[in-house]
Design an enzyme around this catalytic site. Structure first.
Site, short mmCIF file in Angstrom:
data_model
loop_
_atom_site.label_atom_id
_atom_site.label_comp_id
_atom_site.label_asym_id
_atom_site.label_seq_id
_atom_site.Cartn_x
_atom_site.Cartn_y
_atom_site.Cartn_z
N MET A 1 0.91 -1.40 -0.02
CA MET A 1 0.02 -0.01 0.03
C MET A 1 0.85 1.24 -0.19
O MET A 1 0.28 2.34 0.29
CB MET A 1 -0.72 0.01 0.96
N LEU B 1 3.29 4.03 -2.38
CA LEU B 1 3.60 4.60 -3.48
C LEU B 1 5.27 4.58 -3.51
O LEU B 1 5.91 5.09 -2.55
CB LEU B 1 3.00 6.02 -3.78
N HIS C 1 -4.53 -3.51 -9.34
CA HIS C 1 -5.20 -2.41 -8.86
C HIS C 1 -6.70 -2.78 -9.06
O HIS C 1 -7.08 -3.21 -10.05
CB HIS C 1 -5.14 -1.03 -9.51
#
Length: 205
Positions: free
Chosen positions: A94, A96, A113
């Protein structure tokens, strides 16, 4: 394992549902890969228990232990380096990823996703879809770049969205499709059948 088998690292932050689906497909021989390490950014999450059951090494690298994102990503790179992975598979991871991590693995990081990208990137994609009133949603496997779910799309699957759907009911309908297309996409990657031209993924025969 044969010489064509890809060494992969699985990154996950929670239960590891997609990780388990991929691992089972690898064990069944439908994906030419070997899971060499599982990395999580949280202690005591179910995916670490799964790794122990599989006999796969696991490492935990927590963001709070590092003063900067760059230092955190360097620590992740160092943690997986001994296992010499050839690709990274994000399975419910989770965070980036930034250029520090992505550059050494450019076009070798895959993600799933729960939406039909480029629509509804980011968190709570299923909830975003329900709130928008769309009639179809689904899931997308893509290569990871430095944007928010913006990398080249490998494969997608579509599911209907019903008028009485909630974020949870839609998520439950999407999840089996996630497992299906992630296995297919990873198999193609491990067979070296994916090429990228002008941000578009081509599947080679």
């Amino acid at each position: 394992m044969n010489s064509l088998t890809k060494r992969i690292a699985i990154f996950a932050s929670g239960r590891g549902s997609n990780a388990a689906a991929l691992y089972e497909a690898i064990q069944a021989g439908t994906i030419q890969a070997q899971v060499v390490v599982v990395l999580s950014d949280h202690q005591e999450v179910p995916v670490l228990g799964r790794a122990a059951e599989w006999g796969v090494p696991s490492v935990v690298v927590e963001r709070k232990a590092y003063a900067s994102k760059e230092a955190f990503e360097e620590a992740m790179l160092a943690a997986i380096a001994p296992y010499e992975p050839e690709a990274i598979v994000l399975a419910g991871y989770m965070r980036l990823l930034g250029p520090t991590f992505i550059k050494p693995y450019e076009h070798k990081i895959l993600n799933i996703h729960p939406a039909l990208l480029p629509s509804f990137p980011g968190l709570h994609a299923q909830g975003q879809a329900v709130a928008a009133g769309v009639k179809v949603s689904g899931c997308t496997v893509h290569f990871v770049d430095t944007g928010m779910d913006s990398g080249p799309i490998i494969m997608q699957a579509v599911v209907p969205v019903y008028a009485d759907d909630t974020e949870d009911t839609l998520a439950a309908r999407i999840l089996p499709e996630e497992h299906k297309i992630y296995k297919k996409a990873l198999a193609l990657f491990c067979e070296d059948r994916l090429t990228i031209k002008n941000h578009i993924v081509h599947i080679e025969d």
